[in-house]
Design a protein around this motif. Structure first.
Motif, PDB file in Angstrom:
ATOM      1  N   ALA A  92       5.221  22.066  -4.897  1.00 40.24           N
ATOM      2  CA  ALA A  92       6.211  21.039  -4.566  1.00 40.24           C
ATOM      3  C   ALA A  92       7.506  21.673  -4.058  1.00 40.24           C
ATOM      4  N   ASN A  93       8.412  20.835  -3.573  1.00 40.82           N
ATOM      5  CA  ASN A  93       9.765  21.285  -3.202  1.00 40.82           C
ATOM      6  C   ASN A  93      10.381  22.038  -4.359  1.00 40.82           C
ATOM      7  N   GLY A  94      10.973  23.187  -4.066  1.00 36.47           N
ATOM      8  CA  GLY A  94      11.684  23.923  -5.106  1.00 36.47           C
ATOM      9  C   GLY A  94      10.785  24.749  -6.016  1.00 36.47           C
ATOM     10  N   ALA A  95       9.490  24.791  -5.725  1.00 32.88           N
ATOM     11  CA  ALA A  95       8.564  25.557  -6.584  1.00 32.88           C
ATOM     12  C   ALA A  95       8.802  27.061  -6.479  1.00 32.88           C
ATOM     13  N   GLY A  96       9.410  27.497  -5.357  1.00 35.73           N
ATOM     14  CA  GLY A  96       9.694  28.927  -5.197  1.00 35.73           C
ATOM     15  C   GLY A  96       8.927  29.589  -4.065  1.00 35.73           C
ATOM     16  N   LYS A  97       8.321  28.797  -3.187  1.00 35.09           N
ATOM     17  CA  LYS A  97       7.466  29.349  -2.118  1.00 35.09           C
ATOM     18  C   LYS A  97       8.277  30.205  -1.142  1.00 35.09           C
ATOM     19  N   THR A  98       9.394  29.630  -0.656  1.00 37.12           N
ATOM     20  CA  THR A  98      10.232  30.384   0.296  1.00 37.12           C
ATOM     21  C   THR A  98      10.833  31.611  -0.386  1.00 37.12           C
ATOM     22  N   THR A  99      11.247  31.440  -1.628  1.00 32.95           N
ATOM     23  CA  THR A  99      11.817  32.583  -2.367  1.00 32.95           C
ATOM     24  C   THR A  99      10.777  33.698  -2.490  1.00 32.95           C
ATOM     25  N   GLN A 101       4.070  23.076   2.947  1.00 29.72           N
ATOM     26  CA  GLN A 101       4.179  21.793   2.233  1.00 29.72           C
ATOM     27  C   GLN A 101       2.991  20.919   2.614  1.00 29.72           C
ATOM     28  N   TYR A 143      18.201  34.444  -7.400  1.00 33.74           N
ATOM     29  CA  TYR A 143      19.448  34.593  -6.653  1.00 33.74           C
ATOM     30  C   TYR A 143      20.620  34.972  -7.554  1.00 33.74           C
ATOM     31  N   VAL A 193      14.126  32.799 -10.361  1.00 31.48           N
ATOM     32  CA  VAL A 193      13.441  31.657  -9.741  1.00 31.48           C
ATOM     33  C   VAL A 193      11.935  31.893  -9.804  1.00 31.48           C
ATOM     34  N   GLU A 207      11.350  30.411   7.476  1.00 26.00           N
ATOM     35  CA  GLU A 207      11.459  28.955   7.585  1.00 26.00           C
ATOM     36  C   GLU A 207      12.605  28.664   8.557  1.00 26.00           C
ATOM     37  N   GLU A 216       6.271  27.813   6.325  1.00 18.90           N
ATOM     38  CA  GLU A 216       6.284  26.411   6.789  1.00 18.90           C
ATOM     39  C   GLU A 216       6.168  26.240   8.300  1.00 18.90           C
TER      40      GLU A 216
HETATM   41  P1  ATP Z   1      11.007  24.005  -0.244  1.00 21.19           P
HETATM   42  O1  ATP Z   1       9.641  23.689   0.226  1.00 21.19           O
HETATM   43  O2  ATP Z   1      11.835  22.818  -0.548  1.00 21.19           O
HETATM   44  O3  ATP Z   1      11.715  25.034   0.609  1.00 21.19           O
HETATM   45  P2  ATP Z   1      10.282  26.102  -2.059  1.00 21.19           P
HETATM   46  O4  ATP Z   1       9.063  25.989  -2.888  1.00 21.19           O
HETATM   47  O5  ATP Z   1      10.228  26.965  -0.855  1.00 21.19           O
HETATM   48  O6  ATP Z   1      10.787  24.670  -1.673  1.00 21.19           O
HETATM   49  P3  ATP Z   1      12.574  27.639  -2.773  1.00 21.19           P
HETATM   50  O7  ATP Z   1      13.318  27.273  -1.532  1.00 21.19           O
HETATM   51  O8  ATP Z   1      12.034  28.994  -2.914  1.00 21.19           O
HETATM   52  O9  ATP Z   1      11.412  26.595  -3.042  1.00 21.19           O
HETATM   53  O10 ATP Z   1      13.541  27.320  -4.014  1.00 21.19           O
HETATM   54  C1  ATP Z   1      13.186  27.656  -5.358  1.00 21.19           C
HETATM   55  C2  ATP Z   1      14.424  27.500  -6.243  1.00 21.19           C
HETATM   56  O11 ATP Z   1      15.411  28.456  -5.859  1.00 21.19           O
HETATM   57  C3  ATP Z   1      15.067  26.130  -6.165  1.00 21.19           C
HETATM   58  O12 ATP Z   1      15.478  25.766  -7.470  1.00 21.19           O
HETATM   59  C4  ATP Z   1      16.275  26.357  -5.292  1.00 21.19           C
HETATM   60  O13 ATP Z   1      17.320  25.498  -5.630  1.00 21.19           O
HETATM   61  C5  ATP Z   1      16.640  27.805  -5.591  1.00 21.19           C
HETATM   62  N1  ATP Z   1      17.254  28.455  -4.419  1.00 21.19           N
HETATM   63  C6  ATP Z   1      16.710  28.547  -3.175  1.00 21.19           C
HETATM   64  N2  ATP Z   1      17.514  29.220  -2.328  1.00 21.19           N
HETATM   65  C7  ATP Z   1      18.622  29.568  -3.072  1.00 21.19           C
HETATM   66  C8  ATP Z   1      19.829  30.292  -2.779  1.00 21.19           C
HETATM   67  N3  ATP Z   1      20.064  30.792  -1.554  1.00 21.19           N
HETATM   68  N4  ATP Z   1      20.703  30.454  -3.784  1.00 21.19           N
HETATM   69  C9  ATP Z   1      20.472  29.958  -5.022  1.00 21.19           C
HETATM   70  N5  ATP Z   1      19.346  29.284  -5.369  1.00 21.19           N
HETATM   71  C10 ATP Z   1      18.446  29.074  -4.417  1.00 21.19           C
END
Ligand code: ATP
Length: 231
Positions: A35-42, A189, A11, A16, A83, A156
């Motif tokens: 896990a949470n924050g691993a980067g899946k949604t990104t 998740q 971002y 990420v 999501e 998700e």
């Molecule tokens: P979750 O299951 O909690 O959604 P995830 O594996 O999908 O987790 P992401 O949402 O991709 O993880 O987040 C990965 C990293 O990117 C995290 O450190 C998060 O803080 C960061 N992040 C996510 N969205 C943004 C954004 N819009 N701007 C800046 N950083 C972001």
């Protein structure tokens, strides 16, 4: 069908995702776990062009999607269910589904989608705001299917749903894969649900791929499960 090579994205200045590589073969369900924050949604958002990739390639049938508009990507056969579902609550069920098929020629008959999701058929003239969580998830998937995709990017789907509804959605994905050859990249998740349906899996930690392979092999790897999957 989809080949991702060395994908780096984020971002801001700090990435990420770091050099992610994997494939989604036609007619397979590939789970993205971590896990949470691993980067899946990104990862899903980068594949569909919502987050800019700073390096790497996203090939779909050999074409680099990084150079494609959203419309061209959808026309090629990639549909993203975000999501939180992204149902337009002011529009009726029918209008939401028609929106999904907007770029398809000829416009899709929605009967097939109503057959997949009988609760939606009963509410086709009701606004999205009146639907339950499970019905909204069905509508979001139905809307993506209305575009006639060959690859579904699904974020998700189990979020906030009762186990029974989650099981119905997983069984529907299995059925679509087997009947139509649909490929799915499934972010979850809920590792057990995802593993119950996925052919292959990819495990992310801090934006890197730490394991990938047939989901049965990953499920049997106690060390991996303990370190990254929490069970
Ligand atoms: P979750 O299951 O909690 O959604 P995830 O594996 O999908 O987790 P992401 O949402 O991709 O993880 O987040 C990965 C990293 O990117 C995290 O450190 C998060 O803080 C960061 N992040 C996510 N969205 C943004 C954004 N819009 N701007 C800046 N950083 C972001």
């Amino acid at each position: 069908m989809m080949e991702v090579e060395g994908l780096t994205a984020g971002y801001g200045a700090a990435p990420v995702l770091h050099e992610i590589s994997f494939q989604v073969p036609a007619g397979k369900i590939v789970a993205v776990l971590g896990a949470n924050g691993a980067g899946k949604t990104t990862l899903l958002r980068t594949l569909s062009g919502l987050v800019p990739a700073t390096a790497g390639r996203i090939l779909f049938d050999g074409v680099d999607l990084r150079k494609e508009s959203v419309e061209r990507m959808v026309r090629r056969g990639v549909a993203h269910v975000p999501e939180g579902r992204g149902v337009i609550t002011e529009l009726t069920v029918d209008e939401n589904l028609r929106l999904g098929g907007l770029w398809r020629k000829p416009r899709p008959a929605l009967d097939e989608i109503y057959e997949l999701f009988p609760p939606l058929a009963q509410r086709r003239d009701r606004p999205g705001s009146e639907l339950s969580g499970g019905e909204r998830q069905m509508l979001a998937i139905g809307r993506a299917l209305a575009a006639g995709p060959r690859l579904l990017l699904l974020d998700e789907p189990s979020l906030g749903l009762a186990p029974r509804v989650t099981a119905q959605i997983m069984s529907l994905l299995r059925d679509l894969r087997d009947r139509t050859g649909l490929a799915v990249l499934l972010v979850e998740q809920n590792v057990r649900s995802a593993m119950s349906v996925a052919d292959e899996a990819l495990v992310l930690a801090l934006g890197r791929v730490v394991a990938r392979g047939p989901s049965a092999d990953l499920r049997d790897d106690a060390e991996l499960r303990h370190a990254y999957l929490g069970f």
